[in-house]
Design a protein around this motif. Structure first.
Motif, PDB file in Angstrom:
ATOM      1  N   TYR A  51      -8.227   5.740   2.094  1.00  0.00           N
ATOM      2  CA  TYR A  51      -7.106   5.812   1.033  1.00  0.00           C
ATOM      3  C   TYR A  51      -5.853   5.637   2.216  1.00  0.00           C
ATOM      4  CZ  TYR A  51     -10.684   8.239  -1.720  1.00  0.00           C
ATOM      5  OH  TYR A  51     -11.832   8.411  -2.485  1.00  0.00           O
ATOM      6  N   GLY A  52      -4.702   5.674   1.147  1.00  0.00           N
ATOM      7  CA  GLY A  52      -3.410   5.387   1.735  1.00  0.00           C
ATOM      8  C   GLY A  52      -2.471   5.113   0.903  1.00  0.00           C
ATOM      9  N   ILE A  89      -2.927   2.340   5.603  1.00  0.00           N
ATOM     10  CA  ILE A  89      -4.306   2.548   5.244  1.00  0.00           C
ATOM     11  C   ILE A  89      -5.295   2.991   6.119  1.00  0.00           C
ATOM     12  CG2 ILE A  89      -6.221   0.972   4.322  1.00  0.00           C
ATOM     13  CD1 ILE A  89      -3.999  -1.287   3.848  1.00  0.00           C
ATOM     14  N   PHE A 128       2.507  -0.773   3.609  1.00  0.00           N
ATOM     15  CA  PHE A 128       1.091  -0.436   3.738  1.00  0.00           C
ATOM     16  C   PHE A 128       0.784   0.485   4.785  1.00  0.00           C
ATOM     17  CE2 PHE A 128       1.165  -4.677   1.838  1.00  0.00           C
ATOM     18  CZ  PHE A 128       0.912  -4.400   0.550  1.00  0.00           C
ATOM     19  N   GLY A 159      -7.094  -2.449  -3.222  1.00  0.00           N
ATOM     20  CA  GLY A 159      -6.454  -1.152  -3.452  1.00  0.00           C
ATOM     21  C   GLY A 159      -6.322  -0.715  -4.972  1.00  0.00           C
ATOM     22  N   TRP A 202      -8.489   2.270  -1.152  1.00  0.00           N
ATOM     23  CA  TRP A 202      -9.119   0.906  -0.342  1.00  0.00           C
ATOM     24  C   TRP A 202     -10.375   0.686  -0.406  1.00  0.00           C
ATOM     25  CZ3 TRP A 202      -4.764  -2.219  -0.324  1.00  0.00           C
ATOM     26  CH2 TRP A 202      -3.583  -1.885  -0.477  1.00  0.00           C
TER      27      TRP A 202
END
Length: 334
Positions: free
Chosen positions: A314-315, A210, A208, A279, A302
């Motif tokens: 976002y990510g 984020i 992840f 997410g 997210w």
């Protein structure tokens, strides 16, 4: 959580393992233009190669891809040039500039448009700059002197020896087929890894990256090993970094049973603080399927609830699967 100094943005002494790798990774997304990137350069001096993979989130839902490999037997660090891609260090652990000007192969990667579409060439010019928001957190790869968990011992030799990550803001532009998109609200993370790297080693992972505004950032991995899952990572709360204790994951899948659609994530740090995140996966790029290993890179929006209401960022939610002969994950998706 250890904070690393600027020397770790430079090359590290090469050891004798044939799989020794020194890698540089960046990701970015600008919601205003619906564009971004994820990219990695890996130097494997004992194998004599240096390679780049550059994947571009193109406005409108496509993924542009560029790959190049060249011979490289000596370490380099401040200027990395592979094909049409250049990573230039402006200041260690502070600023980098990434450029590229060439054709990429573009293909759909949104759920409604995936499947059966042929890739086609698109001219792209990229000139963007990463400026760090957080310090670099990670491990310097040196023996700590303390006991290792069974999970950490099982993971050794598969995903690197030393590692750092940090969050940052991006500025610059991406020009696609003659149309220029200026990045004004782009965020992303970067990482560096050094040590032996064997992609087929982990049973699975959930990785992840984020970014929620300027002051909430997460990075890390839940890695499947023969001894159980290893939880590693960090939380930046605007003032300090804290290590992650657990990545609690529940996934809603697409009908294929392997592609993630919604990720329900609870991040628990080592101070006992809990961060619930949802997410929604906007695009999924299958970035590698070889020898039974599948990696799905999910561009993800997210959202998190807090005292100041709903916040959006976002990510990336990246899922690695080892597949059986029927194409199903050996480790069931949680």
């Amino acid at each position: 959580m250890p904070i690393l100094d600027a020397r770790h943005d430079l090359a590290h002494p090469v050891e004798g393992d044939s799989a020794w790798s020194e890698s540089y990774y960046f990701n970015a997304y600008d919601p205003g233009t619906d564009s971004g990137l994820f990219t990695r350069i890996g130097i494997r001096p004992n194998e004599g190669t240096m390679d780049v993979g550059l994947s571009l989130w193109l406005p409108g839902g496509e993924l542009g891809e560029y790959h190049w490999v060249k011979e490289q037997r000596e370490m380099v660090d401040s200027v990395l040039e592979v094909g049409a891609v250049t990573y230039g260090m402006l200041e260690p652990l502070q600023s980098w500039r990434l450029t590229m000007d060439d054709e990429v192969q573009a293909r759909p990667c949104t759920p409604a448009r995936r499947g059966g579409a042929e890739a086609h060439p698109v001219k792209v010019a990229l000139d963007v700059r990463f400026d760090a928001i957080t310090p670099a957190v990670g491990t310097d790869g040196q023996p700590s002197g303390g006991p290792k968990t069974a999970e950490a011992k099982a993971a050794a030799g598969t995903v690197g020896k030393g590692h750092l990550e940090q969050a940052g803001r991006w500025t610059g532009s991406m020009t696609v087929a003659g149309v220029t998109y200026e990045w004004r609200d782009a965020r992303g993370n970067r990482d560096r890894s050094w040590g032996p790297r064997r992609w087929g080693g982990p049973k699975m992972w959930r990785w992840f990256s984020i970014n929620v505004g300027e002051d909430m950032h997460f990075g890390g991995i839940r890695l499947g090993t023969e001894a159980g899952d290893l939880h590693r990572g960090w939380v930046w709360d605007g003032e300090r970094a804290t290590s992650v204790a657990e990545w609690n994951v529940q996934t809603e899948l697409e009908d294929d049973g392997v592609t993630h659609r919604v990720v329900h994530l609870e991040v628990v740090d080592k101070k006992g603080r809990r961060y619930p995140l949802r997410g929604d996966v906007l695009r999924v790029a299958n970035i590698g399927q070889a020898g039974g290993t599948l990696v799905n890179e999910g561009l993800t929006r997210w959202t998190t609830e807090g005292g100041d209401g709903t916040r959006t960022g976002y990510g990336i939610a990246e899922y690695l699967h080892q597949l059986d002969e029927g194409g199903r994950p050996v480790v069931p998706v949680e």
